[in-house]
Design a protein around this motif. Structure first.
Motif, PDB file in Angstrom:
ATOM      1  N   ARG A 140       0.839  -1.192   0.000  1.00  0.00           N
ATOM      2  CA  ARG A 140       0.000   0.000   0.000  1.00  0.00           C
ATOM      3  C   ARG A 140       0.879   1.249   0.000  1.00  0.00           C
TER       4      ARG A 140
ATOM      5  N   ASP B  22      -3.855   1.464  -3.350  1.00  0.00           N
ATOM      6  CA  ASP B  22      -4.689   2.068  -2.306  1.00  0.00           C
ATOM      7  C   ASP B  22      -4.639   1.258  -1.024  1.00  0.00           C
ATOM      8  N   ARG B  23      -5.408   1.709  -0.044  1.00  0.00           N
ATOM      9  CA  ARG B  23      -5.387   1.058   1.261  1.00  0.00           C
ATOM     10  C   ARG B  23      -5.931  -0.372   1.207  1.00  0.00           C
ATOM     11  N   GLU B  24      -6.708  -0.691   0.193  1.00  0.00           N
ATOM     12  CA  GLU B  24      -7.230  -2.040   0.035  1.00  0.00           C
ATOM     13  C   GLU B  24      -6.260  -2.952  -0.703  1.00  0.00           C
ATOM     14  N   GLY B  25      -5.125  -2.383  -1.150  1.00  0.00           N
ATOM     15  CA  GLY B  25      -4.134  -3.168  -1.854  1.00  0.00           C
ATOM     16  C   GLY B  25      -4.397  -3.299  -3.319  1.00  0.00           C
ATOM     17  N   ARG B  26      -5.234  -2.393  -3.878  1.00  0.00           N
ATOM     18  CA  ARG B  26      -5.599  -2.485  -5.279  1.00  0.00           C
ATOM     19  C   ARG B  26      -5.048  -1.294  -6.052  1.00  0.00           C
TER      20      ARG B  26
ATOM     21  N   SER C 180      -6.070   0.938  -9.693  1.00  0.00           N
ATOM     22  CA  SER C 180      -7.141   1.177 -10.664  1.00  0.00           C
ATOM     23  C   SER C 180      -6.537   1.798 -11.902  1.00  0.00           C
TER      24      SER C 180
ATOM     25  N   GLN D  43      -5.927  -6.507  -7.635  1.00  0.00           N
ATOM     26  CA  GLN D  43      -5.358  -6.682  -6.287  1.00  0.00           C
ATOM     27  C   GLN D  43      -3.872  -7.038  -6.438  1.00  0.00           C
TER      28      GLN D  43
END
Length: 850
Positions: free
Chosen positions: A125, A146-150, A152, A160
């Motif tokens: 992240r 991002d904080r979710e590990g993804r 875009s 992911q």
């Protein structure tokens, strides 16, 4: 974060209205500069401002960024103490190993932005990915995990990526793009890396929490914290993650072996703990890396030696010295590090010192003297002199004496020696009697056939002295600076005098009541008489060879050996020997030498060398003549054809070398006596104006010291020619016969010393008036005449100025007006000194006029 955004907005506003007098403060700019570069660039991009306007950097965005240094100068405690008291610091002090690696102080903790990212890097992240499309479509995207590990990607579904390696992320994006966008290929790289917070604790130089790059390893963490303290351990640095030790980092593996396998990459929240130092051992002396080393439990002496880089070639491994603290006391151990199993276990506080080996060679022989390659050579059993000296032209200097060499051998543990003599030339051609077998530590001496330097020989020949003075055995080791021997600088480097001196001293020192001194002496008609070592099995012929051989004048029918009976100095016997039989006869006639024997080689009766006499001037056949012993000057003049018509026999000058030596000695003695008298009277009658000044006296003394004697023997040549006198000639005699004279010279204390044309009837007084008269300090009662033949004429009348004094003068005479000694504090030697100076001057002038 919002605070920094407001700060940045203010900076942007100020930069936009630069025409106004508002400028950001230094503290505001400094606070902005403390932000990570990724945040600075993100804010600059958000507000559309050139970052260089605020930071003052003129670096173009297209140019590669230069990484700023993270470590600056650091003054550790030892360096501060050295600056405070530099005189007390020892440059050879052994320091702890490895600590100098951290001789820096952190200036910024910014993560590195230009370091290469390995494929094994775990994407997390906050990492920035740079994605480039090419092919059917071309585009560039900057995406952040991002904080979710993804991530875009525009026009693509989220992916992911957190927890995947960089290689896996690249492959994943490549497959996804190729599946969802036909005809487009992708290139993926990492941009700004995420930063993370770690802890550096324990004996770090500046322990605390640090914001570092996600690529940071244990060693990098140590650097950003300024290194370690003076009591930190370098062997057991721990990495703790969630309260558990996940790695132990040994800096010695990195520093000594270059092994960085345990220098793991840190993760957010990791704690790097530096414990205090463990057991330490100091290693110094002849090791390649002297230092204080930290030991782990169970490490052996061999491992300790490997840390020190091993031993230098000159280290003595059999007796390494170990100093140890034991029960509040200090003890010393001796450890053999040359053994396969070292009986030594290092302990905390030990001090290991490796000393140097002996400078003496083992299993070697030493070659000294007139050889091309002197030095030490390997010895092995059965080695002989011919194995060291293989060629006359290849191994010996041109001046080497081929008939005389010595082999000096140690015979016991005390270093006592014995001496063997050999013929160098015969040893080279492997003559069995001279090609001696060598032992370890033997010394081979090859002498020069010349004893004195060439310029010294010429000087001695000019003065008539010999080349070497006989020396008795008792005086051999006691000659001082005042001896009549040549100075040490006058001998050639490989002369007998220089090479034998230490051997003779050694033989004298090792003499005792149990062993007589092993020295013998030779005098007489040999080339180099003196004292020589008594060699093993030495005979009369060997001693003569050692002395350089016989002179041409040697009488070979008879010689004499003086010997002490049973070593008793009060009982001496003289042994007459037939030298030819002893040297050239059979074995039964040979005589072995004994301690303190003195061999005397007689000269041939009535022997004379090539005696030469020189005739110069007005003779029919002047030149150099060889004469026989006992020949007279009258005989020689007949051989020279007599005189020319212009010869002035009365003014002849005869020079003899023995007289010259006597005059030179008299001058030296007189000068010394005058200097002593002047020194004793220099402070007396200083106000008396009738005395000579010190400068005048000193000038006269210097003139007297610099005068070279002539050696004139006063003769009456007309009487000799008429056989009324007889003069037996000697070697080096010289006769100068000048042409007829027609002048009278006046020298001494007159106002104008000069030479006048001789005229019969002119008196001494008249000549003195012609020379300007007498000076104030002239002694008019002691005026005398030096006749042309060198004799001094003193008139019988009471007055020099009588009517008949003109009859005393002849052509070629010199009138001398001496100085009144009353002007020289009544130093009675002055009259003698001035008289000698005048007489020598007249003689030199007579010779120089030829």
């Amino acid at each position: 974060m919002s605070l920094f955004k407001h700060l940045f907005s203010a900076l942007v506003l100020i930069c936009s209205f630069s025409a106004l007098a508002f400028t950001p403060s230094a503290s505001q700019i400094e606070q902005f500069k403390k932000l990570p570069k990724s945040q600075q660039q993100a804010l600059a991009k958000q507000y559309g401002v050139d970052l260089s306007v605020i930071t003052g950097s003129s670096q173009s965005s297209n140019q590669p960024q230069v990484e700023e240094p993270t470590i600056g100068p650091r003054l550790v405690q030892q360096e501060q103490a050295a600056k405070a008291e530099p005189a007390k610091q020892n440059p050879n002090t052994v320091k702890p190993f490895g600590y100098e690696l951290f001789a820096g102080e952190p200036t910024t903790f910014m993560p590195s932005e230009t370091a290469a990212v390995p494929d094994t890097y775990l994407v997390g992240r906050g990492d920035q990915l740079l994605i480039n499309f090419y092919g059917k479509e071309s585009d560039r995207f900057e995406v952040i995990v991002d904080r979710e590990g993804r991530i875009s990607i525009p026009n693509l579904s989220p992916v992911q990526v957190a927890g995947l390696t960089f290689a896996e992320v690249k492959e994943l994006i490549k497959v996804k793009v190729e599946q969802e966008i036909i005809g487009v290929k992708v290139f993926v790289s990492l941009g700004q890396l995420r930063s993370m917070r770690i802890l550096v604790l324990g004996e770090a130089y500046k322990p605390g929490s640090y914001n570092v790059s996600s690529l940071t390893t244990v060693s990098h963490a140590l650097f950003v914290s300024g290194g370690v303290s003076d009591i930190a351990s370098l062997r057991n640095i721990q990495v703790k993650r969630a309260g558990k030790v996940v790695a132990n980092f040994d800096l010695y593996d990195l520093l000594i072996h270059g092994d960085s396998s345990n220098d793991i990459t840190l993760k957010p929240g990791d704690a790097v703990f530096v414990p205090s130092v463990g057991a330490q051992v100091k290693v110094e002396g002849l090791v390649k890396r002297p230092a204080i080393f930290e030991l782990k439990k169970g490490e052996t002496a061999k491992e300790l030696l490997a840390m020190a880089g091993g031993l230098k070639p000159g280290a003595y491994t059999k007796n390494a010295v170990v100093e140890r603290f034991n029960n509040n006391r200090k003890e010393v151990l001796t450890v053999d590090f040359s053994a396969n199993s070292i009986n030594y276990i290092p302990q905390d506080g030990d001090r290991v010192r490796f000393n140097t080996i002996s400078s003496q060679y083992k299993n070697s022989v030493n070659l000294v003297g007139a050889v091309v390659r002197p030095g030490s050579y390997q010895w092995h059993q059965g080695k002989r002199i011919s194995d060291v000296l293989k060629s006359v032209r290849g191994d010996l200097l041109p001046q080497a004496d081929l008939s005389y060499g010595l082999l000096v051998r140690e015979i016991n543990i005390n270093g006592d020696i014995e001496v063997h003599q050999f013929d160098v030339a015969l040893a080279i051609i492997k003559n069995s009697e001279n090609d001696l077998a060598l032992n370890a530590n033997d010394k081979i001496l090859v002498f020069s056939e010349f004893e004195e330097k060439q310029d010294e020989k010429l000087t001695l020949a000019a003065t008539g002295s010999g080349t070497k003075k006989d020396t008795s055995i008792e005086q051999a080791a006691t000659q001082g600076e005042n001896s009549n021997q040549l100075s040490a600088a006058s001998y050639t480097p490989y002369s007998r005098n220089n090479l034998l001196a230490p051997i003779i001293k050694k033989l004298k020192r090792q003499a005792s009541t149990e062993q007589a001194i092993q020295l013998v002496e030779v005098n007489g008609s040999v080339t180099y008489p003196g004292v020589y070592p008594l060699t093993i099995g030495g005979e009369v012929a060997d001693l003569v060879t050692a002395a350089g051989g016989l002179l041409e004048s040697a009488y070979t029918k008879q010689a004499e050996i003086t010997r002490m009976v049973d070593g008793d100095a009060s009982k001496v016997e003289h042994i007459k020997i037939d030298f030819d039989q002893v040297v050239n006869g059979n074995e039964q006639n040979r005589i072995a030498l004994q301690s303190k024997d003195s061999l005397n080689i007689f000269a041939i009766p009535n022997w004379q060398e090539n005696v030469k006499v020189t005739l110069k001037g007005e003779l029919l056949f002047p030149g150099t003549y060889t004469i026989r012993r006992g020949e007279t000057l009258t005989n020689l003049l007949e051989r020279a054809g007599g005189f020319s018509d212009f010869a002035e026999q009365k003014a002849a000058v005869f020079i003899r070398q023995s007289v010259k030596q006597q005059e030179q000695q008299q001058l030296a003695r007189l000068t010394n006596e005058l200097r002593r008298d002047v020194a004793s009277k220099s402070f007396q009658d200083s106000i008396n104006s009738s005395t000579l000044s010190y400068d005048e006296m000193n000038k006269l003394l210097n003139d007297l010291a610099d005068v070279e004697a002539v050696g004139r023997l006063v003769i009456d040549l007309p009487l000799i020619v008429n056989n009324q006198q007889n003069l037996v000639l000697q070697d080096g005699d010289t006769l100068y016969v000048p042409s007829k004279r027609d002048s009278i010279s006046v020298v001494g204390e007159v106002n104008y010393a000069t030479t006048h044309l001789y005229k019969a009837g002119i008196s001494v007084d008249d000549y003195l008036k012609l020379s300007g008269g007498l000076k104030e300090r002239a002694d008019d009662d002691r005026i005398y005449i030096i006749k042309a033949n060198g004799s001094v004429k003193i008139p019988n009348t009471g007055s020099w100025f009588a009517v008949n004094n003109s009859e005393q003068l002849e052509a070629g005479d010199t009138i001398v007006v001496p100085m009144d000694t009353g002007h020289m504090d009544k130093l009675t030697l002055w009259s003698t000194a001035t008289q000698i100076l005048y007489q020598l001057g007249v003689a030199v002038a007579a010779i120089g006029s030829l």
